[in-house]
Every structure is written in structure tokens, then in C-alpha cells.
Write a protein that holds these residues in place. Structure first.
Motif, PDB file in Angstrom:
ATOM      1  N   LEU A 145       0.838  -1.192   0.000  1.00 31.65           N
ATOM      2  CA  LEU A 145       0.000   0.000   0.000  1.00 31.65           C
ATOM      3  C   LEU A 145       0.873   1.241   0.000  1.00 31.65           C
ATOM      4  O   LEU A 145       1.780   1.374   0.832  1.00 31.65           O
ATOM      5  CB  LEU A 145      -0.910   0.011   1.229  1.00 31.65           C
ATOM      6  N   HIS A 146       0.582   2.157  -0.918  1.00 25.34           N
ATOM      7  CA  HIS A 146       1.251   3.459  -0.985  1.00 25.34           C
ATOM      8  C   HIS A 146       0.184   4.521  -0.745  1.00 25.34           C
ATOM      9  O   HIS A 146      -0.742   4.680  -1.535  1.00 25.34           O
ATOM     10  CB  HIS A 146       1.914   3.652  -2.353  1.00 25.34           C
ATOM     11  N   TYR A 147       0.326   5.260   0.367  1.00 26.25           N
ATOM     12  CA  TYR A 147      -0.717   6.170   0.828  1.00 26.25           C
ATOM     13  C   TYR A 147      -0.158   7.583   0.933  1.00 26.25           C
ATOM     14  O   TYR A 147       0.727   7.864   1.744  1.00 26.25           O
ATOM     15  CB  TYR A 147      -1.233   5.681   2.185  1.00 26.25           C
ATOM     16  N   ALA A 148      -0.681   8.491   0.111  1.00 30.73           N
ATOM     17  CA  ALA A 148      -0.217   9.881   0.071  1.00 30.73           C
ATOM     18  C   ALA A 148      -1.285  10.811   0.652  1.00 30.73           C
ATOM     19  O   ALA A 148      -2.475  10.677   0.346  1.00 30.73           O
ATOM     20  CB  ALA A 148       0.098  10.288  -1.368  1.00 30.73           C
ATOM     21  N   ASP A 175       3.032  15.145   2.234  1.00 33.97           N
ATOM     22  CA  ASP A 175       3.485  16.330   1.492  1.00 33.97           C
ATOM     23  C   ASP A 175       4.188  17.330   2.384  1.00 33.97           C
ATOM     24  O   ASP A 175       5.236  17.889   2.020  1.00 33.97           O
ATOM     25  CB  ASP A 175       2.298  17.001   0.801  1.00 33.97           C
ATOM     26  N   SER A 176       3.628  17.611   3.554  1.00 29.78           N
ATOM     27  CA  SER A 176       4.180  18.637   4.430  1.00 29.78           C
ATOM     28  C   SER A 176       5.563  18.272   4.966  1.00 29.78           C
ATOM     29  O   SER A 176       6.296  19.142   5.443  1.00 29.78           O
ATOM     30  CB  SER A 176       3.234  18.892   5.603  1.00 29.78           C
ATOM     31  N   GLN A 177       5.930  17.005   4.856  1.00 28.61           N
ATOM     32  CA  GLN A 177       7.243  16.550   5.306  1.00 28.61           C
ATOM     33  C   GLN A 177       8.181  16.273   4.133  1.00 28.61           C
ATOM     34  O   GLN A 177       9.240  15.663   4.300  1.00 28.61           O
ATOM     35  CB  GLN A 177       7.078  15.294   6.171  1.00 28.61           C
ATOM     36  N   GLY A 178       7.771  16.754   2.945  1.00 32.76           N
ATOM     37  CA  GLY A 178       8.618  16.623   1.771  1.00 32.76           C
ATOM     38  C   GLY A 178       8.694  15.228   1.199  1.00 32.76           C
ATOM     39  O   GLY A 178       9.614  14.915   0.431  1.00 32.76           O
ATOM     40  N   GLN A 179       7.725  14.397   1.528  1.00 32.08           N
ATOM     41  CA  GLN A 179       7.711  13.016   1.026  1.00 32.08           C
ATOM     42  C   GLN A 179       6.737  12.932  -0.142  1.00 32.08           C
ATOM     43  O   GLN A 179       5.532  13.094   0.031  1.00 32.08           O
ATOM     44  CB  GLN A 179       7.294  12.053   2.134  1.00 32.08           C
ATOM     45  N   THR A 180       7.266  12.672  -1.330  1.00 31.79           N
ATOM     46  CA  THR A 180       6.456  12.675  -2.539  1.00 31.79           C
ATOM     47  C   THR A 180       6.416  11.285  -3.153  1.00 31.79           C
ATOM     48  O   THR A 180       7.443  10.609  -3.265  1.00 31.79           O
ATOM     49  CB  THR A 180       7.024  13.664  -3.571  1.00 31.79           C
TER      50      THR A 180
END
Length: 324
Positions: A145-148, A175-180
Motif C-alpha cells: 500500500l502506498h498512501y499519500a 506532502d508537508s514533510q517533503g515526502q512525494t
């Protein structure tokens, strides 16, 4: 089409605020009986009655474990602006409220032919996967699972996921932690036995579908779900003729065929979801071709141009003649 559903009363057993915009509701049959069996990816239609008589019908994914039919759980995101349903659920529904619920239907099922399952969720799109995860684990399937989501406080259910049995197969992108989430890299790394499943905002769904096609992934290996239908950018106005009465209606850009019919009081049509997922407004096409925007019809049925869902689909050309 409407008789394909069974309807029953459910009582709200629990209401939990998951994020500033998302609430989880736990529902059980009012008569105490077990709820109908379902599979991961299923949705139900919730009917809500306002005090002034107005009724809302919204489709919501089931997120509880399919192995336990003592109750269902759904999650509702408060939309801005709300068409009525999400505001009703957030502001008027509490423990003890009685709602009308449909039997489940699944347009987003796990493909049993796949050797590996890659689930991609964005925001509220996590909900159908929460019911699929226990199914996949119970069957011994290979899955991830990839959860954004945009920030920790807006990542519904992520603490449960990371503390539960699926933690090792789950990766979060905040997003707020720079994880894309790098969709291209993820899909490029898949082998031919893997299937993709995506649910979330339309840009995420489009990015997964487009990237998969660019990388040569067969359409049959890409599965997606989004309840909120969108109008294509090049969609203009068109005419609709109702063959039974001979009335011709003008469907403006941004208006659905169903809205045009209701505005003119030209015919009585039942539609439960208004999002192209329930199938109750399926109507026969007598002339013309439709731009299909529903999730109910199969690709083969859409290509056949025999019917359309008038709540979301539009004319491919200047006009349609419908069996209404």
C-alpha cells in the motif's frame, strides 16, 4: 435497475472524528440481524432524510473487515461546497441516528488473477483499501500500500495502519514533510504479474492511468475508483430528445442530462447516487453516442453505445435521442 438493491434501516453505533474533515461512522442493522456479506472495494448507498423532506443519496466505500458483518464502517469527508450529503452526515448524524442503507455493490474488486497487488491511495481514497487489506492478508497475497496525504493531521487512519498487521507493507507519503510519491518510478519497477489499484483525487488517478499506459502496462492491470464524476474539459452544450414524449431539451455545459430533465419536469427518472456508480438511471440510447463518465458500465458496454448513465454521461456529438 433500482430493484437490484435491497434496503434496510441501520442505526449509528459510533461517530469518530478522524481528521478535521473526515468522520468514521459505525453502522448496524436496526433489527439486530447480520448485514449482507461484502468484499473489499464494495460501496453502499446511504439515504438521508432532511427535516424539510429533502433526500440525499451518497455512495460510500465500506472500510470495515469483510469477515465481520455485525457492523459496517464508512468514512465521510466534508466537502466544500457540499451537495448536501456530506454536510448532513457531519452535522446531523450522531450515535442513535437511523439511516437507510443499500446492499453492497463492488465496482473496485481485487483481481484474483494478479500475482501482486499495488494499492495507491490519496487522501479519502484510502477507504476502499481498508477493507481490501484484510482480504489480501487472509489469502496470503503479495501486496503493498502506498498512501499519500498532505499532512499528518489529514492522513485518516494512518496511525491504525502503521500500528497494525499491514505496517510492513505500507508506505506513507506526507506532502508537508517533503515526502512525494514518485508514480513513474513505482510503476516502472513493477513486473508483468502486478496489478495497480488507485483511489483518490482525480489528478492522482489520471497520473497513475497515464503513466501506466506510457510504460506499457495493459489497461486490464490498472483498476481505479472515484465516486465524484468530472466533466471533460471539451464538454459543451448539446440537445437531448426524449423519444416517448418528443420533448427536446438543451443540456448546458456543466449541467447533467438528469438535471436538465428534472429542471424541465420532462420525465420521472430514478437516480440514487448521482455519481455514475449505482446504475439506477441507466437509459437506452436510440440515436447518437455518449461520452461515458460513469463507473458502472464495463468498457465493452460503453463501446457498444447501447445505454448511458444520465446522471454523469454526456453526448459525444451535438445531440442524443433517449428512450424516455
Amino acid at each position: 435497475m433500482a430493484d437490484k438493491y435491497q434496503w434496510f434501516k441501520v442505526k449509528v453505533l459510533g461517530v469518530e472524528q478522524q481528521t478535521p474533515l473526515i468522520k468514521r461512522f459505525t453502522l448496524a442493522r436496526e433489527d439486530g440481524q447480520a448485514l449482507p456479506a461484502f468484499t473489499g472495494g464494495s460501496h453502499v448507498i446511504v439515504q438521508m432524510q432532511e427535516a424539510d423532506g429533502r433526500q440525499h443519496s451518497n455512495a460510500y466505500s465500506l472500510l470495515s473487515d469483510p469477515a465481520d458483518t455485525r457492523h459496517y464502517q464508512i468514512a465521510v469527508r466534508l466537502e466544500d461546497p457540499s451537495k448536501g450529503g456530506s454536510a448532513f452526515m457531519h452535522r446531523q448524524v450522531e450515535v442513535g441516528t437511523v439511516l437507510t442503507l443499500s446492499s453492497p455493490n463492488n465496482l473496485f474488486a481485487i483481481d484474483p488473477s494478479a500475482a501482486r497487488h499495488v494499492l495507491i491511495a490519496g487522501g479519502i481514497g484510502i477507504t476502499p483499501f481498508l477493507a481490501q487489506l484484510p482480504e489480501l492478508r487472509a489469502s496470503g497475497a503479495d501486496y503493498q500500500l502506498h498512501y499519500a496525504f498532505r499532512s499528518p493531521e489529514h492522513g485518516a487512519f494512518h496511525p491504525e495502519l502503521m500500528a497494525g498487521p499491514h505496517a510492513e507493507r505500507t508506505r506513507l507519503y506526507i506532502d508537508s514533510q517533503g515526502q512525494t510519491l514518485d508514480i513513474h518510478a513505482l510503476i516502472a519497477g513493477l513486473d508483468d504479474a502486478a496489478h495497480l489499484y488507485v483511489c483518490g483525487p482525480r489528478p492522482l488517478i489520471d497520473a497513475v492511468i497515464d503513466t501506466a499506459r506510457q510504460l506499457g502496462v495493459a489497461d486490464s492491470r490498472v483498476h481505479w475508483e472515484q465516486f465524484a464524476a468530472t466533466t471533460p474539459a471539451n464538454s459543451g452544450a448539446f440537445s437531448v430528445t426524449l423519444a416517448r414524449s418528443g420533448r427536446e431539451l438543451w443540456v448546458e455545459e456543466g449541467m447533467s442530462i438528469l438535471q436538465a430533465i428534472e429542471s424541465a419536469k420532462a420525465a420521472t427518472v430514478e437516480c440514487l447516487c448521482r455519481e455514475g456508480v449505482c446504475g439506477t438511471c441507466e437509459t437506452q440510447i436510440l440515436q447518437g453516442e455518449a461520452e461515458h463518465l460513469d463507473q458502472y458500465l464495463s468498457d465493452e458496454e460503453k463501446a457498444a453505445q447501447k445505454t448511458l448513465m444520465i446522471c454523469v454521461s454526456r453526448a459525444r456529438g451535438a445531440s442524443l435521442v433517449l428512450d424516455l
